[in-house]
Design a protein around this motif. Sequence first.
Motif, short mmCIF file in Angstrom:
data_model
loop_
_atom_site.label_atom_id
_atom_site.label_comp_id
_atom_site.label_asym_id
_atom_site.label_seq_id
_atom_site.Cartn_x
_atom_site.Cartn_y
_atom_site.Cartn_z
N ASN A 141 4.27 -5.56 26.23
CA ASN A 141 4.46 -6.72 27.10
C ASN A 141 3.41 -7.74 26.71
O ASN A 141 2.26 -7.69 27.18
N LEU A 152 2.65 -9.10 36.94
CA LEU A 152 1.61 -9.20 35.92
C LEU A 152 0.22 -9.34 36.53
O LEU A 152 -0.77 -8.78 36.03
N GLU A 199 3.06 -10.70 27.54
CA GLU A 199 2.58 -11.52 28.64
C GLU A 199 1.42 -10.85 29.37
O GLU A 199 0.61 -11.52 30.02
N ALA A 200 1.30 -9.53 29.26
CA ALA A 200 0.20 -8.83 29.90
C ALA A 200 -1.15 -9.22 29.30
O ALA A 200 -2.19 -9.11 29.96
N GLU A 235 8.60 -7.39 34.74
CA GLU A 235 7.15 -7.33 34.96
C GLU A 235 6.51 -8.69 35.12
O GLU A 235 5.32 -8.77 35.51
N PHE A 236 7.24 -9.78 34.85
CA PHE A 236 6.69 -11.10 35.14
C PHE A 236 6.24 -11.16 36.61
O PHE A 236 5.27 -11.87 36.94
N LEU A 294 -1.63 -6.00 37.25
CA LEU A 294 -1.86 -4.98 36.23
C LEU A 294 -3.34 -4.68 36.00
O LEU A 294 -3.74 -3.51 35.92
N ALA A 318 -2.93 -11.78 31.40
CA ALA A 318 -3.64 -11.21 32.56
C ALA A 318 -4.99 -10.65 32.14
O ALA A 318 -6.00 -10.83 32.83
#
Length: 340
Positions: free
Chosen positions: A173, A138, A175-176, A134-135, A141, A179
């Motif tokens: 996630n 991102l 990292e989301a 998903e990197f 999203l 975003a």
Amino acid sequence: MGDEVSGAPPVVGDDAAPQRKTRKPYVWNPPPVPGWADLRAGGDRRAAFLRYWRGAGLKDLGDFAAHYAFRFMPIDLCSAIGAALGRMAGRFQYRENAERARANLRRLDPSLDDAEIERRVLSHFENAGRVMAEFSILHRLVPAGRITVENEEALLKAHAEGPLVIVSCHTGNWEAVAALMASRGIRWSAVYTPPRGPAQHVIANAVRARFGVSMLPPGAPGVRPTVRTLSEGGTISMFCDEVHHGTVMAPFFGRPAHVDGNLAIAVRFARMTGAKIFVGHCTRLKGARFHVTCSDPVVLPSHADPEAPLQDDVSALNRIIEPIVRKNCGQWYFLDNKFD
């Protein structure tokens, strides 16, 4: 994770003396990548070049190729491929990690039956695979309505007033969250541990830069820039669930509290600069859909003495992040690491 010199956390009792940090400061050195000069040099340098590009170098090239290929895929397909790769890795490549995850789940919740343990172990590896894939998507999203958020008003207000320390965990996630924060106009600096692979490092930093994240130098060199950022009213984020040499440092999970990790660093920064602390975490709902939860401001114990020991502060913060990890252990990135 990192290459810090190990130091065993001291045991803490209710009447323990003030603790001191025992682990040496972490100083990150990028892993060397042999270049064309090494190939031309011959001898040991050429041998090192060939070893690297037959192994790690090919993996790096594969990581770059997969990252850019995934960018053009539908969001759900990209995430599903990551899940499939995670399942295969857990079944064939990381069998020892899978056994350790099972043992950890039994320790975290002895009431779990075998079927539920297997479901959570599978979820753990699927989630790890999804996060890596998903990197590439991102940035899509938030526009696609894939992230919902809870209790963000107090966080936005604190960010506007500054300074602010955002503490997070490796669930869903994580990292989301970058975003989401970028979509809310939040600019911040991140304290992070670099990935082991050069390609993963380049990809992660490029994605984070797209969201306006300023990456602080890892380890000891990042202390002064972090303090300066907070002193100027800025926002930093850091993960306080962490692993050191394969062993989970936090949450404590019933083990004695210690001041040798990011929990202590976070409260030190907050105490030093007057920053407010918020805890935010992400959970995966289904596929590539996520929910981000923001805490209310964390109230640390009152200390009349500025030199008071940190263990009360650390324990207070641990009491917030540990239930988050326990509740979402099936999608917690560090589930397959050692607890002792």
